[in-house]
Design an enzyme around this catalytic site. Structure first.
Site, PDB file in Angstrom:
ATOM      1  N   LYS A 162       0.514  -1.568  -0.326  1.00 37.89           N
ATOM      2  CA  LYS A 162       0.390  -0.279  -0.154  1.00 37.89           C
ATOM      3  C   LYS A 162       0.769   1.083   0.487  1.00 37.89           C
ATOM      4  O   LYS A 162       1.485   1.325   1.091  1.00 37.89           O
ATOM      5  CB  LYS A 162      -1.023   0.311   1.152  1.00 37.89           C
ATOM      6  CG  LYS A 162      -1.980  -1.240   1.184  1.00 37.89           C
ATOM      7  CD  LYS A 162      -2.394  -1.163   2.627  1.00 37.89           C
ATOM      8  CE  LYS A 162      -3.920   0.124   2.770  1.00 37.89           C
ATOM      9  NZ  LYS A 162      -4.719  -0.275   3.450  1.00 37.89           N
TER      10      LYS A 162
HETATM   11  O1  G3P Z   1      -7.412   1.171   5.239  1.00 38.12           O
HETATM   12  C1  G3P Z   1      -8.039   1.625   5.206  1.00 38.12           C
HETATM   13  C2  G3P Z   1      -8.800   1.847   6.135  1.00 38.12           C
HETATM   14  O2  G3P Z   1      -8.562   1.232   7.530  1.00 38.12           O
HETATM   15  C3  G3P Z   1      -9.315   3.271   6.630  1.00 38.12           C
HETATM   16  O3  G3P Z   1     -10.254   3.142   7.974  1.00 38.12           O
HETATM   17  O4  G3P Z   1     -11.655   2.847   9.607  1.00 38.12           O
HETATM   18  O5  G3P Z   1      -9.614   4.087   9.891  1.00 38.12           O
HETATM   19  O6  G3P Z   1     -11.623   4.828   8.603  1.00 38.12           O
HETATM   20  P1  G3P Z   1     -10.584   4.118   9.129  1.00 38.12           P
END
Ligand code: G3P
Length: 228
Positions: free
Chosen positions: A88
């Protein structure tokens, strides 16, 4: 649609794979830090070890300079393997350059931290295999996360690029359903939303009624196995 687990907790990951054939695991530096393991490569190796054969692992570089990102990505595939491994890379200016270099070297890249159609489109053109828009984070900011993911999907497909949208950052099943209806190729979902996605409370209640009625007529604890 591929559905991946957005978590780095070994117990949770094992639990999810035991219940359903998910397509892989995604992590980011924040998710890895939540495990408390100060050795991220050790944690990623442990995650890989419990993942079913043929499922994909996505892990993120930390560096911010292009050359450092490339070195870090190469080190990661050296340690974790190249097959079913996706590095990533956030779509910053330096990240875009790294995506192009890594893709030319045959390293699978997931372009991440996407908050707009144009960065996603440029990452797809640079060779990224997956494009990860942050759906809920966009919603929180007052934008239309699902709509933006669909716009990315439409633009990338129209241009004929190989990349698939990997919708990330979900807080509810409706966001995921909207992605599915639009034909989005893949999503990665954190534990909380994933639990809810795989739980159908109304069906559980209906089954309780079926069992109660059946046992009332045929005897407690009986199933079809008891009758010939
Ligand atoms: O992979 C990106 C994702 O994990 C972000 O998620 O829940 O931190 O907005 P969040």
């Amino acid at each position: 649609m591929l559905i991946l687990i957005d978590d780095a907790d070994l117990t949770k990951i094992e639990g999810f794979f035991a219940k359903y054939p998910y397509d892989g695991v995604t992590t980011n530096p924040t998710i890895l830090s939540k495990t408390g393991n100060p050795d991220p490569m050790d944690q990623l190796k442990k995650i890989r070890a419990i993942m079913p054969e043929g499922t994909d692992l996505h892990a993120q570089v930390i560096s911010t300079e292009t050359d450092d990102m490339v070195r870090e990505a190469e080190h990661m595939v050296e340690v974790l393997g190249k097959e079913h491994m996706y590095i990533k890379v956030p779509v910053t200016a330096n990240g875009l350059k790294a995506i192009s270099i890594l893709s030319k070297k045959g390293i699978n890249v997931t372009a991440t931290a996407i908050y707009g159609v144009m960065p996603a489109f440029m990452a797809a053109k640079a060779g990224a295999k997956f494009l990860a828009p942050y759906v809920n984070r966009l919603d929180v900011l007052g934008y239309d996360g699902v709509g933006l993911a669909i716009d990315i999907h439409t633009a990338v497909k129209a241009a004929g690029y190989e990349a698939e949208v990997l919708g990330a950052s979900f807080k509810n099943s409706q966001q995921v359903l909207d992605m599915a209806k639009a034909g989005i190729g893949s999503v990665t979902i954190g534990s909380d939303a994933l639990e809810k996605l795989a739980y159908n409370g109304i069906a559980e209640e209906a089954v309780k009624v079926f069992i109660n009625d059946f046992e009332g007529c045929c005897g407690e604890g009986k199933t079809m196995l008891d009758f010939n």
